[in-house]
Design an enzyme around this catalytic site. Structure first.
Site: not given
Ligand code: IPE
Ligand code: IPE
Ligand code: MG
Length: 223
Positions: A29, A12, A122, A61
């Site tokens: 990303h 995240d 792995l 989504w």
């Molecule tokens: C969790 O991150 C999902 C992934 C890392 C793929 P999000 O950024 O989507 O989570 P929330 O919405 O802050 O809980």
């Molecule tokens: C990557 O982080 C997780 C995915 C859903 C790909 P985020 O896109 O949620 O990044 P933040 O939390 O908005 O910074």
């Molecule tokens: Mg996030």
């Protein structure tokens, strides 16, 4: 020393990193892929057998089409470029989640799984269109003709069947929640919330967490 067979990661913070450094969530990303590469190398080096990466949740989504499309294209390009190398390194790819993207990506994901199915160095589990609640519902639906359901029945019908529960779960990005990730499997997992955003997370940060983990007394209810 606690052994690690399975490391799970909620990657995240890409969006925030991208906005801060490149004025674009999407470029965050892209930057995050470098951390993915670092973690894969780390797991190979440390002989960790399973790495689960949360890459796209069932809730993601809800993001704008522009960001979703970018994420899917990024995955498509990454896999197209790297599959041969991953396969040569004896890495197995497994998708956790329903492959409901566009045809080209669905087919590529199927192909990557089939091509690498015999690899044993792995196993990378890519949690894609993954939601833990959806996974549990999926398991129950497969079992609904059974009169009495055991824990093992559920284990055997989750997407993660034959994968040991993670010993360690890391979430980067300074947020302390599980966001519908491995709710069943993480019942006894050691959880580490990391302040750094995913693209800023380096091998020394990972090492620090692994060191901390190795010193934890894992009780499992005992004393
Ligand atoms: C969790 O991150 C999902 C992934 C890392 C793929 P999000 O950024 O989507 O989570 P929330 O919405 O802050 O809980
Ligand atoms: C990557 O982080 C997780 C995915 C859903 C790909 P985020 O896109 O949620 O990044 P933040 O939390 O908005 O910074
Ligand atoms: Mg996030």
């Amino acid at each position: 020393m606690n052994p690690i067979r399975h490391m799970a990661i909620i990657m995240d913070g890409n969006g925030r990193w991208g906005l801060k450094h490149k004025n674009s969530r999407n470029l965050g990303h892209r930057e995050g892929l470098k951390t993915v590469e670092m973690v894969i190398k780390y797991c190979v080096k440390k002989k960790i057998k399973f790495l689960t990466l949360y890459a796209f949740s069932t809730e993601n989504w809800k993001r704008p089409l522009k960001e979703r499309s970018y994420l899917f294209r990024l995955l498509e390009i990454y896999l197209t470029e790297k599959l041969e190398k991953l396969n040569n390194e004896k890495i197995k790819i497994k998708i956790l989640g329903e492959k409901k993207f566009y045809n080209k990506l669905n087919n590529l994901l199927d192909f990557a799984e089939k091509k690498t199915i015999r690899n044993t160095k792995l196993q990378i589990n890519l949690a894609l269109n993954y939601g833990s609640k959806k996974e549990i519902v999926y398991a129950f639906n497969k079992l609904n003709k059974r009169s009495k359901i055991s824990e093992n029945d559920i284990n055997k019908n989750l997407y993660t069947k034959n994968i040991p529960d993670p010993e360690i779960l890391i979430r980067t990005g300074n947020t302390q929640r599980l966001s519908n990730f491995l709710l069943w499997q993480a019942a006894y997992t050691e959880i580490f919330f990391e302040k750094k955003l995913w693209p800023d997370f380096k091998d020394k940060d990972l090492n620090k967490i692994v060191k901390k983990f190795s010193n934890i007394k894992r009780n499992f209810g005992k004393i």
